[in-house]
Motif scaffolding. Structure first.
Motif, short mmCIF file in Angstrom:
data_model
loop_
_atom_site.label_atom_id
_atom_site.label_comp_id
_atom_site.label_asym_id
_atom_site.label_seq_id
_atom_site.Cartn_x
_atom_site.Cartn_y
_atom_site.Cartn_z
N UNK A 173 -9.10 0.45 -9.96
CA UNK A 173 -8.44 -0.42 -10.93
C UNK A 173 -7.39 -1.33 -10.31
N UNK A 174 -6.87 -0.93 -9.15
CA UNK A 174 -5.74 -1.67 -8.56
C UNK A 174 -5.92 -1.82 -7.05
N UNK A 175 -7.05 -2.42 -6.62
CA UNK A 175 -7.35 -2.47 -5.18
C UNK A 175 -6.24 -3.16 -4.37
N UNK A 176 -5.91 -2.55 -3.24
CA UNK A 176 -4.91 -3.15 -2.34
C UNK A 176 -3.47 -2.91 -2.76
N UNK A 177 -3.28 -2.24 -3.91
CA UNK A 177 -1.90 -2.03 -4.41
C UNK A 177 -1.63 -0.54 -4.68
N UNK A 178 -2.34 0.32 -3.93
CA UNK A 178 -2.16 1.77 -4.10
C UNK A 178 -1.46 2.31 -2.87
N UNK A 179 -0.39 3.06 -3.09
CA UNK A 179 0.45 3.53 -1.97
C UNK A 179 0.46 5.05 -1.93
N UNK A 180 0.11 5.56 -0.73
CA UNK A 180 -0.03 7.02 -0.58
C UNK A 180 1.27 7.66 -0.09
N UNK A 181 2.24 6.83 0.25
CA UNK A 181 3.54 7.37 0.67
C UNK A 181 4.64 6.42 0.20
N UNK A 182 5.84 6.97 0.06
CA UNK A 182 6.99 6.15 -0.35
C UNK A 182 7.34 5.17 0.77
N UNK A 183 7.11 5.61 2.02
CA UNK A 183 7.34 4.73 3.18
C UNK A 183 6.45 3.49 3.13
N UNK A 184 5.17 3.69 2.79
CA UNK A 184 4.22 2.56 2.70
C UNK A 184 4.61 1.59 1.60
N UNK A 185 5.04 2.13 0.48
CA UNK A 185 5.51 1.30 -0.64
C UNK A 185 6.73 0.49 -0.22
N UNK A 186 7.65 1.15 0.43
CA UNK A 186 8.89 0.52 0.89
C UNK A 186 8.59 -0.67 1.80
#
Length: 218
Positions: free
Chosen positions: A197-210
């Motif tokens: 549903x959200x390709x390319x915008x899924x983060x498996x860690x808080x570090x990756x999101x950051x």
């Protein structure tokens, strides 16, 4: 995408692992007033509404008021040992965002009272510029995001919402806000759904999101 100016967070499952706690407290509060035994799935289906709305979905008579009253002390008591801390790294991320002059908001389906109990327990009362809680009748996250756009005079491309469910992605789409999916605490089948549903915008860690957010501040 414009430079990000506001980051809004979901609470349950995004900031802390509160979902098992929500399920257990809900079951303990409502079970004395109903005849059937609720499965985890039965309870999860009521999510998106605040506690009043959730309880009224399963208790159709006047006893819902008593169950709601029972819920808060149960929730508070369980919180202390089931979820004493937020996810590792989330505090640091929010502090960094604020140091970079970003507006940080909390948009949750939880009711005001349970939200307050959780922020108090996590020691995060002062972390958010604005806290918008849920509704008993329907999922109102898109309305909350709209409120943030209006209050801070921002365009949809200047804000992001971080949440852990498909419904978060859908709510963001209504107001053209980018949803960053928090997948650091979901099982593999949910991760696959989020990716779909959200390709390319899924983060498996808080570090990756950051990393993603700070790249979009340049």
């Amino acid at each position: 995408m414009n430079k990000i100016k506001l980051v809004a967070f979901d609470l349950d499952g995004t900031i802390a692992d509160t979902l098992p706690l929500c399920i257990k407290a809900f079951r303990m509060a409502v079970q004395p007033y109903i005849s059937q035994t609720l499965s985890n799935d039965d309870i999860i289906k009521t999510f998106g509404l605040n506690e009043e709305g959730m309880i009224r979905k399963v208790i159709k008579n006047e006893y819902w008021k008593q169950a709601l009253q029972d819920f808060y002390p149960i929730y508070m008591k369980l919180h202390r040992f089931m979820c004493p801390q937020p996810f590792q790294g989330i505090r640091e991320l929010i502090i960094q965002l604020r140091q970079n002059n970003l507006i940080v908001a909390l948009v949750t389906g939880k009711g005001a009272k349970s939200c307050e109990i959780t922020l108090q327990q996590l020691g995060m009362n002062s972390y958010f510029d604005r806290v918008i809680t849920g509704n008993a009748e329907r999922n109102t996250k898109h309305e909350a995001l709209n409120e943030l756009l209006n209050v801070y005079h921002l365009s949809p491309s200047e804000i992001v919402y971080i949440g852990d469910t498909i419904s978060d992605i859908m709510q963001c789409k209504i107001v053209n806000v980018v949803c960053l999916s928090a997948a650091w605490n979901v099982d593999n089948s949910v991760k696959e759904d989020l990716e779909r549903y959200n390709p390319g915008k899924v983060f498996h860690s808080i570090g990756g999101l950051s990393e993603y957010i700070f790249e979009h501040l340049q």
